[in-house]
Design a protein around this motif. Structure first.
Motif, mmCIF file in Angstrom:
data_model
loop_
_atom_site.group_PDB
_atom_site.id
_atom_site.type_symbol
_atom_site.label_atom_id
_atom_site.label_comp_id
_atom_site.label_asym_id
_atom_site.label_seq_id
_atom_site.Cartn_x
_atom_site.Cartn_y
_atom_site.Cartn_z
ATOM 1 N N LEU A 171 0.836 -1.202 0.000
ATOM 2 C CA LEU A 171 0.000 0.000 0.000
ATOM 3 C C LEU A 171 0.874 1.256 0.000
ATOM 4 O O LEU A 171 0.621 2.198 -0.757
ATOM 5 N N ALA A 172 1.913 1.231 0.840
ATOM 6 C CA ALA A 172 2.826 2.389 0.864
ATOM 7 C C ALA A 172 3.472 2.555 -0.509
ATOM 8 O O ALA A 172 3.557 3.666 -1.046
ATOM 9 N N GLY A 173 3.890 1.429 -1.099
ATOM 10 C CA GLY A 173 4.564 1.488 -2.401
ATOM 11 C C GLY A 173 3.643 1.906 -3.528
ATOM 12 O O GLY A 173 4.094 2.459 -4.532
ATOM 13 N N SER A 174 2.341 1.678 -3.359
ATOM 14 C CA SER A 174 1.405 1.984 -4.447
ATOM 15 C C SER A 174 1.316 3.480 -4.722
ATOM 16 O O SER A 174 0.873 3.902 -5.776
ATOM 17 N N SER A 175 1.752 4.284 -3.760
ATOM 18 C CA SER A 175 1.726 5.742 -3.985
ATOM 19 C C SER A 175 2.978 6.204 -4.709
ATOM 20 O O SER A 175 3.123 7.388 -5.032
ATOM 21 N N GLY A 176 3.928 5.279 -4.917
ATOM 22 C CA GLY A 176 5.190 5.651 -5.554
ATOM 23 C C GLY A 176 6.260 6.022 -4.533
ATOM 24 O O GLY A 176 7.312 6.540 -4.900
ATOM 25 N N ALA A 177 5.990 5.749 -3.244
ATOM 26 C CA ALA A 177 6.976 6.064 -2.202
ATOM 27 C C ALA A 177 8.260 5.271 -2.450
ATOM 28 O O ALA A 177 8.231 4.203 -3.071
ATOM 29 N N ASN A 178 9.390 5.786 -1.946
ATOM 30 C CA ASN A 178 10.658 5.097 -2.204
ATOM 31 C C ASN A 178 10.716 3.781 -1.418
ATOM 32 O O ASN A 178 10.041 3.616 -0.406
ATOM 33 N N PRO A 179 11.534 2.829 -1.885
ATOM 34 C CA PRO A 179 11.525 1.485 -1.289
ATOM 35 C C PRO A 179 11.899 1.467 0.193
ATOM 36 O O PRO A 179 11.363 0.644 0.942
ATOM 37 N N PHE A 180 12.790 2.326 0.615
ATOM 38 C CA PHE A 180 13.203 2.306 2.020
ATOM 39 C C PHE A 180 12.038 2.749 2.919
ATOM 40 O O PHE A 180 11.810 2.201 3.991
ATOM 41 N N ALA A 181 11.301 3.756 2.457
ATOM 42 C CA ALA A 181 10.134 4.227 3.212
ATOM 43 C C ALA A 181 9.093 3.109 3.314
ATOM 44 O O ALA A 181 8.475 2.911 4.372
ATOM 45 N N CYS A 182 8.914 2.358 2.227
ATOM 46 C CA CYS A 182 7.912 1.282 2.222
ATOM 47 C C CYS A 182 8.300 0.185 3.207
ATOM 48 O O CYS A 182 7.452 -0.336 3.943
ATOM 49 N N ILE B 235 -2.694 3.068 -7.379
ATOM 50 C CA ILE B 235 -2.585 3.437 -5.963
ATOM 51 C C ILE B 235 -3.684 2.692 -5.180
ATOM 52 O O ILE B 235 -4.815 2.573 -5.652
ATOM 53 N N GLY B 236 -3.311 2.149 -4.030
ATOM 54 C CA GLY B 236 -4.288 1.456 -3.181
ATOM 55 C C GLY B 236 -5.163 2.480 -2.483
ATOM 56 O O GLY B 236 -4.661 3.345 -1.754
ATOM 57 N N ARG B 237 -6.448 2.408 -2.724
ATOM 58 C CA ARG B 237 -7.315 3.451 -2.158
ATOM 59 C C ARG B 237 -8.655 2.831 -1.805
ATOM 60 O O ARG B 237 -9.603 2.880 -2.599
ATOM 61 N N PRO B 238 -8.736 2.174 -0.613
ATOM 62 C CA PRO B 238 -10.015 1.556 -0.244
ATOM 63 C C PRO B 238 -11.109 2.604 -0.030
ATOM 64 O O PRO B 238 -10.797 3.786 0.168
ATOM 65 N N ARG B 239 -12.333 2.196 -0.102
ATOM 66 C CA ARG B 239 -13.451 3.096 0.220
ATOM 67 C C ARG B 239 -14.017 2.688 1.573
ATOM 68 O O ARG B 239 -13.425 1.889 2.282
ATOM 69 N N GLN B 240 -15.157 3.213 1.949
ATOM 70 C CA GLN B 240 -15.663 2.983 3.304
ATOM 71 C C GLN B 240 -17.188 2.986 3.316
ATOM 72 O O GLN B 240 -17.822 3.439 2.361
ATOM 73 N N LEU B 241 -17.717 2.471 4.420
ATOM 74 C CA LEU B 241 -19.141 2.615 4.702
ATOM 75 C C LEU B 241 -19.223 3.748 5.716
ATOM 76 O O LEU B 241 -18.850 3.574 6.877
ATOM 77 N N TYR B 242 -19.625 4.920 5.285
ATOM 78 C CA TYR B 242 -19.603 6.074 6.177
ATOM 79 C C TYR B 242 -20.782 5.998 7.149
ATOM 80 O O TYR B 242 -21.931 5.840 6.721
ATOM 81 N N VAL B 243 -20.496 6.098 8.456
ATOM 82 C CA VAL B 243 -21.564 6.023 9.450
ATOM 83 C C VAL B 243 -21.530 7.251 10.388
ATOM 84 O O VAL B 243 -22.129 7.240 11.458
ATOM 85 N N GLY B 244 -20.831 8.304 9.970
ATOM 86 C CA GLY B 244 -20.727 9.522 10.795
ATOM 87 C C GLY B 244 -21.883 10.466 10.534
ATOM 88 O O GLY B 244 -22.836 10.136 9.816
#
Ligand code: CMC
Length: 432
Positions: free
Chosen positions: A243-254, A410-419
């Motif tokens: 998921l971290a890598g899916s944004s294009g972040a560098n490998p060490f950060a992932c 990019i990994g981007r899940p959605r949600q069931l909003y209950v707020g």
């Protein structure tokens, strides 16, 4: 992705949505819901991802019912008995068991990258002495992106390769130095004439004032522990890395993100938690009390080292680990280890108990690993860092697979909003 093998039809809100179904080489089929929202304006709901395949992958396969774990098709038991950690790294990264020439080349490349940039030691020195080595590892691995600028461009396959080799090579040095710093001993530099596991043990246990000879028995046991932990398909830390890598972040950060996730007691932190639990139980006669607590819905206590999201028969790694525990203690001349006795009795009692049978709870890889690591001389705080050293190759293999996948998004899940629904801002003086 290949052609659909069949379709699944969803009837929703008066619409009929036809969804393609794909088959892997082995394992359950997947229903492709990627167009579901566009066609039906409905999301799927799967917190904890119990029914979700987040990607396709050809690295590791687990059959939870059979208790089977395959790295690139090879059973973990065969690898643990016949292979070695660097060969397994090669297999996971490149897909095939290496030839002799490929092994020499790979071992050479890893060996030549074991040193850390000298300035990195100031990062270690910036931590409090009592910092958990996992905290230090998260920080230092993240900081690697500030030191190795020539391997952060994820679009360059060569840079990705160099980053991979660097992390596999340097992770033992980082973990060993985090440990050395925590006990106030000088850092021990890598010795490239030693094999991977021996080098790690040397950096952990040698001191500059006397020679330290690595026991081949312990090195073999360490190498096996590393093989058993090397990859485990889309577990929490691997999914974090992806998921971290899916944004294009560098490998060490992932990989730093993966280490942070691994630390949790439901994941890699369970090896430390298991040993602490065994110490707390201390004697066989107290086991029933802890079994009772584990079954009590009102008690948050769980048997650490028990249960697994995927394995519902047994964890094949735990079997090998249990044999290793016996072997290592035997070879170390430990005739009677009270913790091993408690562990074996706990396993026996739990496996006969209706609660554990019904919920299919078996010892996992973390149940016996701590006993071996403790016998080797490691403090409990080092158990999870050793898991991180071993899992680094899996994280990187999965990260590389994802980056090379042209369909990756990019990994981007959605949600069931209950707020709350839309409402107007209330000035402070008007709030009740
Ligand atoms: N002791 C007692 N009860 C348990 C345990 C346990 N160790 N594990 C699961 N259960 C029960 C749980 O209470 C639940 O009962 P109910 O259905 O009545 O609510 C049922 O079994 C299913 O548990 P779950 O939490 O829904 O299962 P999960 O797949 O989400 O969790 C797990 C898997 C590994 C997080 C969990 O078994 C656990 O917390 N185990 C202890 C920690 C541990 O050993 N983790 C290491 C996992 S292997 C190495 C790794 O991944 O790093």
């Amino acid at each position: 992705m290949q052609k659909p093998v069949k379709t699944a039809t969803l009837h929703y809100d008066g619409k009929e949505i036809v969804l393609p179904v794909y088959a892997g080489t082995v394992g359950p089929n997947v229903v492709d819901i990627r167009k579901l929202f566009a066609e039906a304006e409905v999301f799927t709901f799967d917190p904890g991802f119990t029914s979700t395949a987040a990607c396709d992958s050809s690295i590791t396969y687990i059959d939870g019912d059979k208790g089977e774990l395959l790295y690139r098709g090879y059973p973990i038991e065969q690898l643990a008995a016949q292979s070695n950690f660097l060969e397994v790294c090669n297999l996971l990264l490149y897909g095939e068991l290496p030839t002799a020439a490929q092994t020499t080349d790979f071992v050479n490349r890893v060996t030549r990258h074991t040193m850390l940039h000298e300035q990195m030691q100031y990062f270690f020195r910036g931590f409090r002495r009592d910092a958990h080595p996992m905290a230090t590892m998260v920080g230092v691995v993240g900081a690697m992106s500030a030191f190795y600028h020539d391997s952060t461009d994820i679009n360059d396959p060569w840079q990705r390769e160099v980053a991979a080799i660097r992390m596999i090579a340097k992770m033992p040095t980082i973990a060993a130095w985090a440990y050395k710093y925590s006990i106030g001993q000088p850092f021990v530099y890598p010795q490239n004439h030693l094999d991977y596991a021996s080098n790690f043990l040397h950096m952990c246990f040698a001191v500059p004032c006397e020679p330290y000879v690595v026991s081949p028995v312990l090195a073999k046991a360490m190498d096996r522990i590393m093989m058993l932990h090397a990859d485990h398909e889309q577990n929490a830390s691997t999914s974090t890395v992806r998921l971290a890598g899916s944004s294009g972040a560098n490998p060490f950060a992932c990989i730093a993100a993966g280490i942070a996730c691994l630390w949790g007691p439901a994941h890699g932190g369970a090896n430390q938690a298991t040993l602490e639990m065994l110490r707390e139980i201390a004697t066989v006669d107290r086991i029933p009390e802890f079994i009772r607590r584990a079954k009590d819905k009102n008690d948050p206590f769980r048997l650490m080292g028990f249960g697994h999201r995927v394995y519902k028969n047994f964890d094949p790694r735990a079997k090998v680990m249990k044999e290793s525990a016996d072997e290592v203690l035997d070879l170390l001349g430990v005739k009677h280890n009270p913790l091993l006795q408690v562990a074996k009795e706990l396993e026996r009692i739990a496996l006969e108990d209706e609660y554990f049978i019904e919920k299919k709870l078996y010892p996992n890889v973390d149940f016996y690993s701590g006993i071996i690591l403790e016998a080797m001389g490691f403090p409990t705080a080092m158990f999870t860092p050793i898991f991180a050293v071993s899992r680094t190759v899996g994280w990187i293999a999965q990260w590389k697979e994802m980056i090379a996948d042209p369909t990756q998004k990019i990994g981007r899940p959605r949600q069931l909003y209950v707020g709350p629904t839309r409402r107007d801002y209330v000035p402070v003086e008007a709030r009740g």
